[in-house]
Design a protein around this motif. Structure first.
Motif, PDB file in Angstrom:
ATOM      1  N   VAL A   1      56.456  19.253 -12.147  1.00 19.33           N
ATOM      2  CA  VAL A   1      55.071  18.764 -12.246  1.00 19.33           C
ATOM      3  C   VAL A   1      54.132  19.669 -11.449  1.00 19.33           C
ATOM      4  CG1 VAL A   1      53.549  16.819 -11.816  1.00 19.33           C
ATOM      5  CG2 VAL A   1      55.850  16.426 -12.638  1.00 19.33           C
ATOM      6  N   THR A   2      54.586  20.147 -10.284  1.00 22.75           N
ATOM      7  CA  THR A   2      53.735  21.064  -9.520  1.00 22.75           C
ATOM      8  C   THR A   2      53.431  22.306 -10.348  1.00 22.75           C
ATOM      9  OG1 THR A   2      54.813  20.307  -7.519  1.00 22.75           O
ATOM     10  CG2 THR A   2      53.534  22.311  -7.346  1.00 22.75           C
ATOM     11  N   ALA A   3      54.453  22.836 -11.005  1.00 24.44           N
ATOM     12  CA  ALA A   3      54.227  24.009 -11.846  1.00 24.44           C
ATOM     13  C   ALA A   3      53.269  23.681 -12.973  1.00 24.44           C
ATOM     14  CB  ALA A   3      55.561  24.499 -12.405  1.00 24.44           C
ATOM     15  N   MET A   4      53.389  22.458 -13.510  1.00 27.03           N
ATOM     16  CA  MET A   4      52.505  22.074 -14.609  1.00 27.03           C
ATOM     17  C   MET A   4      51.053  22.048 -14.160  1.00 27.03           C
ATOM     18  SD  MET A   4      54.505  19.253 -16.809  1.00 27.03           S
ATOM     19  CE  MET A   4      53.204  18.071 -16.919  1.00 27.03           C
ATOM     20  N   VAL A   5      50.827  21.433 -13.002  1.00 25.97           N
ATOM     21  CA  VAL A   5      49.453  21.381 -12.496  1.00 25.97           C
ATOM     22  C   VAL A   5      48.940  22.800 -12.244  1.00 25.97           C
ATOM     23  CG1 VAL A   5      48.028  20.653 -10.555  1.00 25.97           C
ATOM     24  CG2 VAL A   5      49.708  19.099 -11.510  1.00 25.97           C
ATOM     25  N   ALA A   6      49.818  23.639 -11.684  1.00 19.98           N
ATOM     26  CA  ALA A   6      49.407  25.029 -11.414  1.00 19.98           C
ATOM     27  C   ALA A   6      49.027  25.729 -12.713  1.00 19.98           C
ATOM     28  CB  ALA A   6      50.525  25.788 -10.714  1.00 19.98           C
ATOM     29  N   VAL A   7      49.828  25.502 -13.757  1.00 18.68           N
ATOM     30  CA  VAL A   7      49.538  26.160 -15.040  1.00 18.68           C
ATOM     31  C   VAL A   7      48.229  25.650 -15.626  1.00 18.68           C
ATOM     32  CG1 VAL A   7      50.321  26.345 -17.421  1.00 18.68           C
ATOM     33  CG2 VAL A   7      51.913  26.718 -15.570  1.00 18.68           C
ATOM     34  N   ILE A   8      48.026  24.334 -15.530  1.00 23.62           N
ATOM     35  CA  ILE A   8      46.783  23.773 -16.081  1.00 23.62           C
ATOM     36  C   ILE A   8      45.582  24.382 -15.361  1.00 23.62           C
ATOM     37  CG2 ILE A   8      45.402  21.662 -16.267  1.00 23.62           C
ATOM     38  CD1 ILE A   8      48.095  20.169 -16.657  1.00 23.62           C
ATOM     39  N   VAL A   9      45.660  24.441 -14.035  1.00 30.23           N
ATOM     40  CA  VAL A   9      44.561  25.024 -13.260  1.00 30.23           C
ATOM     41  C   VAL A   9      44.362  26.484 -13.661  1.00 30.23           C
ATOM     42  CG1 VAL A   9      43.897  25.762 -10.946  1.00 30.23           C
ATOM     43  CG2 VAL A   9      44.759  23.463 -11.303  1.00 30.23           C
ATOM     44  N   ASP A  10      45.467  27.205 -13.756  1.00 30.03           N
ATOM     45  CA  ASP A  10      45.398  28.634 -14.054  1.00 30.03           C
ATOM     46  C   ASP A  10      44.778  28.890 -15.419  1.00 30.03           C
ATOM     47  OD1 ASP A  10      45.974  31.266 -13.176  1.00 30.03           O
ATOM     48  OD2 ASP A  10      47.554  31.372 -14.678  1.00 30.03           O
ATOM     49  N   ILE A  11      45.245  28.133 -16.414  1.00 29.22           N
ATOM     50  CA  ILE A  11      44.747  28.368 -17.772  1.00 29.22           C
ATOM     51  C   ILE A  11      43.282  27.972 -17.882  1.00 29.22           C
ATOM     52  CG2 ILE A  11      45.006  27.673 -20.183  1.00 29.22           C
ATOM     53  CD1 ILE A  11      47.978  27.523 -19.737  1.00 29.22           C
ATOM     54  N   SER A  12      42.913  26.854 -17.232  1.00 35.28           N
ATOM     55  CA  SER A  12      41.504  26.454 -17.289  1.00 35.28           C
ATOM     56  C   SER A  12      40.627  27.545 -16.700  1.00 35.28           C
ATOM     57  CB  SER A  12      41.273  25.163 -16.499  1.00 35.28           C
ATOM     58  OG  SER A  12      42.308  24.265 -16.696  1.00 35.28           O
ATOM     59  N   ILE A  13      41.041  28.070 -15.537  1.00 35.17           N
ATOM     60  CA  ILE A  13      40.247  29.124 -14.897  1.00 35.17           C
ATOM     61  C   ILE A  13      40.172  30.337 -15.819  1.00 35.17           C
ATOM     62  CG2 ILE A  13      40.245  30.780 -13.001  1.00 35.17           C
ATOM     63  CD1 ILE A  13      41.278  28.605 -11.199  1.00 35.17           C
ATOM     64  N   ASP A  14      41.313  30.693 -16.381  1.00 33.32           N
ATOM     65  CA  ASP A  14      41.391  31.854 -17.259  1.00 33.32           C
ATOM     66  C   ASP A  14      40.417  31.730 -18.428  1.00 33.32           C
ATOM     67  OD1 ASP A  14      42.776  34.248 -17.310  1.00 33.32           O
ATOM     68  OD2 ASP A  14      43.911  33.600 -19.068  1.00 33.32           O
ATOM     69  N   LYS A  15      40.515  30.610 -19.129  1.00 34.31           N
ATOM     70  CA  LYS A  15      39.692  30.407 -20.322  1.00 34.31           C
ATOM     71  C   LYS A  15      38.209  30.390 -19.968  1.00 34.31           C
ATOM     72  CE  LYS A  15      42.809  29.820 -23.579  1.00 34.31           C
ATOM     73  NZ  LYS A  15      42.998  30.938 -24.499  1.00 34.31           N
ATOM     74  N   LEU A  16      37.867  29.594 -18.952  1.00 30.85           N
ATOM     75  CA  LEU A  16      36.457  29.467 -18.590  1.00 30.85           C
ATOM     76  C   LEU A  16      35.907  30.801 -18.088  1.00 30.85           C
ATOM     77  CD1 LEU A  16      36.518  25.984 -16.838  1.00 30.85           C
ATOM     78  CD2 LEU A  16      35.340  26.586 -18.938  1.00 30.85           C
TER      79      LEU A  16
END
Lengths: 281, 797
Positions: free
Chosen positions: B119-134
């Protein structure tokens, strides 16, 4: 390191060409295979010669495509054809010694070609997927535009003037044409090295040698005014908060402690403890 | 049992200090201290009374302190109950537990660590992808506007767009932090450190905090502030660990009715240490670094078996992150995405022996710059604590920082004309500005990308990618901005700003060396950028082994471990000479009673008697409800000794002038009393030591947030009922004798994660109570002088 690798490779692949006479002296086991190896040696030497002689300005893709294709062809023959039934040429030439001259020579050519993205400049053969000698329409368009531009520069160029206003004025249309085609397509495909180099040279000449690109800077008064306004804002903000926010203090909680003198066993040396004198910092 | 009921005794002999007597005893004490003159005694070395330092009686007058000082501890923080209360009900539960239950508990413990990693990795990925896209959208818009306006005298348009985008994102982020969950501000590492070391930080590990933290960090990074997402990932991992292991969330009002047997501070804290490690692992791709982080920062008490489980969680976290990012990048299964921040692949990281001296010098520079960073930031934070307390002002300040950050970037792009040939386009959004065709502006390339990409660029770009002028201006402005940014009301970490500023001056050093020794083959600007980044980061956060391992793992080169270690060590030593470490300073400013690694050097002269709380509020084994309710309402204590009758009057000088309150029988916690009162477990309703007991499950269900005593309605007729405390009390609490020195008490507290320590005489009679707060208030004197400072306490800070 990279330099040396390349030099060695160059040397290795030129070796058959330089000492072509000696090959006949080898003990020939199978004529077909050895003939093909000799072909490969000559063709790869020809390609290397072509490539090196067209290194500046880079014209490798346009000039050496036919010799590259023939190298590939003979390589494919060697690896696929069987001299006698069940007996591949490859097995006589590859994986026999640690020098691997045949493979190294081919890899060098292949790598050079791929690094230059030369395949992208040529129309691909529908059936085999291999490049042909036919340049793509886009490359042709750029080359044509370039020659129009070159002609224009040649016509108006005055070697002593910089910026060369005559050229700048008259050729800007041509320059823009070629630049726009390049910029428009750059994101979608990877141009071959010939085109990239052509563009780099054109742009360098235009901005550098001819000095036609130096009037981009504008005064931008509005921006500087806004920026200085924004730069001052934090100071105003902090000054306002400093003067308008009342100081807040907190009551100190007294801990309930034993203060009595403790005689006998519980007696401990008294030590000097000071409360922190300055809480204002 | 003995004659323990208070109702049967003659009234003139109070065995137990009731609230009424307690207040009386206080007044007696203050009279005594008046006659004594000083609470602290006199300086033993000089024998000169100092009238200023030793105020005779003002100590009774209520003192006040200004907000924003390191010399005051906040009374709102409480310790964790790490020490398991071995009471009768627990023993009953353990006796009845089956082998299956124990096996299930063991398996679920491993299962939870697995989930924490994923789950920690999942949250990290969500944060990372959101930052990336935006970020791609944001920089794309700015680039288009810049390209359009640069030749048309309208640069203010892209500037306003840039500023507007920054401020918009930061507005959202800071609004959430300021109004929804202030504890999500900053990196969260100081708070996590406090939690791991046994101090409960309110609302730290709630689901709401996680949400604000994750969304806030996306806003911060996309908003262009000088902050990273790495520190917040560590906090996020901790929240995830706490949430999963408890199987319920108060924020979303859900109880999944799983893992009830882990609902206690001991288990929760152990899981959180795994979560923090998984967060580090996800952030830097550093599983071992994660374990060492938890060990170094949170290991005042530690169980070896925990190390292995935490490593499991970290490895799972790195692997899951890697897998998910590979899927996102369209190459599923190609596991090359270690961590949110990795330093990329260095082809060669060789070094000559004499370079180690250069690294030491750079470490020293990092220490000095780090101390400068900490000091200026500290002054700013104090200012903020004093003058920017209103929430909307915090939001305004954050927006101002965002606006100025955009302005600095824009002005630099406008003024510094550092042109580089496009070549193979190292940047995603090359901006031409005033460069010739086919060139891009190197400054714009550094500003118009995520800071992680800039760090990588400084490590890996070709030696001539930026001019010295660019590097100087960029490093200075980035350093200044990051000093200003940390502490505003957004969630942002300190790692990336430090790494980036350090990489800037490190690369500059490399360039300079290349200028001095033009033929030297050992000079690689990228390598020096890495050393500079390590020095700067080490000079600020001052972590030792964990930071070294994190950097080694992020670099992916074990051979460069020694240079990194030497750099970090010098940076720490030099930095420690000037200031406190960054996180420790923030912990002190928040007034958290965190026990440092060692007790104060001079505290050996203090003993339990001088340090303890006195008088003690205690209960009889069977206590009347009225007494309990009165005690809970009037005092804030969390632990109450349970004492037996003695014939001594409570205020008599029972032993060497020390009034005791009776023989120690056990210790009961406020939370336990609350649950007992809530469930009406009175003797009159059938709950007694011999009769039925309130099961442990009831205590767990109320965990971790117990209600206040004032919220419980108790009918007046029940007030005279009695409660039998014996089945619930801890019958063998840790005790120390009254002559124990402070360092010994300190070590007991640290090593066992204690919350209460009962001070007894040699006849096992209770004389005082010790809590973490009583020990944490002693601190080594600042610089130069020898002695112990005693800190103040304040309730609202």
């Amino acid at each position: 390191m990279a330099f040396w690798t390349r030099s060695i490779l160059l040397f290795v692949c030129c070796l058959p060409f330089l000492s072509a006479d000696d090959i006949s002296g080898m003990t020939v086991q199978d004529d077909t295979c050895m003939d093909m190896l000799k072909d490969f040696a000559n063709l790869s030497a020809a390609f290397t010669f072509c490539a090196v002689s067209h290194a500046r300005p880079i014209l490798i893709c346009q000039e050496c495509v036919s010799s590259y294709l023939s190298v590939v062809e003979v390589y494919d023959d060697i690896t696929k054809l069987e001299s006698t039934a069940g007996h591949k040429c490859e097995s006589e030439l590859v994986n026999l010694d640690r020098l691997q001259v045949f493979n190294q020579g081919y890899n060098y050519i292949k790598k050079l070609w791929e690094n230059a993205h030369c395949d992208n400049c040529f129309v691909k053969d529908r059936a085999t997927g291999k490049p042909t000698t036919q340049l793509t329409d886009l490359v042709m368009e750029i080359l044509n535009a370039s020659s129009v531009y070159e002609a224009c520069v040649k016509k108006y160029h005055n070697a002593t003037a910089k910026p060369d206003l005559a050229v700048c004025e008259n050729c800007i249309g041509n320059y823009k044409t070629i630049n726009d085609i390049y910029v428009k397509n750059k994101g979608t495909i990877e141009f071959c090295m010939d085109v990239v180099d052509l563009m780099n040279n054109t742009r360098n000449e235009w901005s550098g040698d001819l000095g036609c690109c130096n009037d981009r800077r504008k005064p931008e008064i509005t921006m500087i005014l806004i920026a200085s306004g924004v730069g001052v804002l934090p100071f105003i903000f902090y000054a306002l908060t400093y003067f308008l926010t009342p100081k807040k203090v907190h009551a100190v909680i007294e801990r309930k402690r034993w203060n009595g003198e403790s005689n006998g066993v519980s007696k401990s040396p008294e030590i000097h403890i000071t409360p922190p004198e300055n809480t204002e910092d | 049992m003995q004659n323990s009921s208070p109702l049967e005794r003659p009234p003139e002999y109070h065995i137990v200090v009731r609230p009424k007597d307690f207040i009386r005893s206080l007044s007696l004490l203050s009279e005594r201290s008046v006659s004594q003159g000083s609470i602290h005694g006199e300086p033993s070395e000089t024998h000169l009374p100092d009238p200023i330092i030793l105020p005779p009686k003002e100590s009774r007058i209520t003192k006040t302190v200004v907000t924003g000082t390191r010399d005051v501890l906040s009374a709102k923080y409480e310790s964790l109950d790490y020490d398991v209360c071995e009471n009768k009900v627990l023993l009953e539960e353990v006796r009845t537990s089956t082998k299956d239950f124990r096996a299930r508990k063991l398996v679920s413990r491993w299962f939870i660590f697995l989930l924490i990693g994923i789950v920690t990795a999942m949250v990290a990925v969500i944060v990372d992808i959101s930052i990336d896209k935006l970020a791609i959208i944001k920089y794309g818009i700015i680039k288009d506007a810049l390209d359009k306006c640069v030749t048309e005298d309208c640069l203010f348009e892209p500037y306003l767009i840039w500023m507007g985008l920054n401020m918009g994102f930061v507005l959202i982020g800071s609004f959430m932090v300021a109004f929804i969950e202030p504890v999500a501000a900053g990196s969260g590492i100081p708070q996590v450190k406090c939690y791991l070391n046994g101090v409960k930080i309110p609302r730290l590990v709630r689901f709401k905090t996680l949400f604000v933290k994750a969304a806030g960090v996306v806003c911060t990074v996309v908003g262009g502030l000088t902050g990273g997402k790495e520190g917040p990932m560590i906090h996020a991992g901790s929240v995830i660990a706490a949430g999963i292991s408890q199987g319920k969330s108060t924020s979303i009002r859900t109880d999944f009715r799983v893992f009830q047997y882990f609902r206690e501070d001991h288990e929760k804290r152990d899981f959180v240490s795994g979560g923090a490690a998984a967060g580090v692992a996800a952030a830097f791709g550093a599983p071992i670094g994660g374990v060492l982080f938890s060990l170094e920062e949170g290991s005042s008490f530690w169980n070896q078996s925990l190390t292995w489980r935490i490593f499991f969680a970290s490895s799972v976290s790195v692997f899951s992150l890697n897998l998910m990012l590979s899927i996102y990048n369209g190459v599923p299964g190609q596991l090359t995405f270690y961590g949110l921040l990795n330093f990329g692949h260095f082809d060669t990281l060789n070094y000559e022996l004499f370079e180690l001296i250069l690294y030491m010098i750079m470490g020293a520079i990092g220490g000095v710059l780090g101390s400068f960073f900490i000091h200026v930031n500290y002054k700013l934070i104090v200012f903020r604590m004093r003058y920017i307390r209103v929430r909307w002002l915090k939001v305004v300040e954050a927006c101002l920082v965002a606006a100025v950050t955009a302005t600095v970037g824009m002005i630099m792009v406008y003024l510094v004309n550092d042109c580089r040939p496009l070549g193979t386009d190292p940047t995603e959004h090359p901006i031409q500005m005033y460069c010739g065709d086919g060139e891009y502006n190197a400054v714009a390339a550094l500003w118009l990308q995520n800071p992680e990409a800039s760090v990588k660029a400084l490590f890996h770009d070709e030696p001539g990618s930026q001019s010295a002028q660019t590097l100087i201006v960029f490093t200075l402005s980035y350093l200044a901005l990051s000093i200003w940014t940390y502490g505003i009301s957004v969630s942002a970490g300190i790692f990336i700003p430090c790494l980036l500023a350090g990489a800037g001056w490190g690369r500059l050093t490399g360039k300079l060396l290349g200028h001095i020794f033009p033929d030297a083959s050992w000079i690689d600007p990228g390598k020096y950028a890495l050393v500079g980044a390590a020095a700067q980061l080490g000079g600020v956060v001052r972590m030792t082994i964990s930071l070294t391992i994190i950097l080694i793992e992020a670099t992916g080169n074990i051979n460069f471990g020694l240079p990194l270690m030497i750099t970090l060590m010098t940076a720490k030593w030099v930095g420690d000479y000037f200031t406190e470490a960054f996180y420790d300073l923030h912990i002190q400013l928040q007034g958290v009673p965190l026990l440092p690694w060692e007790p104060p050097a001079m505290s050996i002269e203090l003993n339990a008697l001088q340090v303890m709380n006195y008088p003690v509020l205690a209960f009889a084994p069977i206590e009347s409800l009225r007494t309990i309710v009165q005690a809970l309402s009037s005092e804030t204590y969390n632990g109450f000794p349970i004492v037996d009758a003695t014939t001594n009057h409570p205020l008599s000088k029972a032993k060497d002038g020390l009034p005791t309150i009776g023989k120690l029988r056990g210790l009961i916690l406020r939370s336990q009393l609350i649950v007992l009162v809530q469930h009406r477990a009175y003797v009159e309703t059938g709950y007694s030591n011999e009769g039925s007991h309130l099961p442990l499950a009831e205590f767990r269900n109320s965990y971790p947030r117990y209600c206040e005593i004032k919220d419980i309605y108790i009918p007046e007729e029940e007030m005279d009922y009695t409660v039998d405390l014996r089945p619930y009390m801890n019958p063998s609490p840790y005790t120390v004798s009254d002559t124990t020195s402070l360092p010994r008490i300190f070590r007991l507290f640290r090593a066992l994660g204690l919350r209460h320590l009962v001070v007894t005489t040699d006849t096992n009679e209770v004389v005082g109570m010790l809590t973490r707060k009583d020990i944490a208030r002693y601190r080594d004197k600042a610089h130069g002088s020898i002695g112990v400072d005693e800190l103040y306490w304040s309730d609202k800070l």
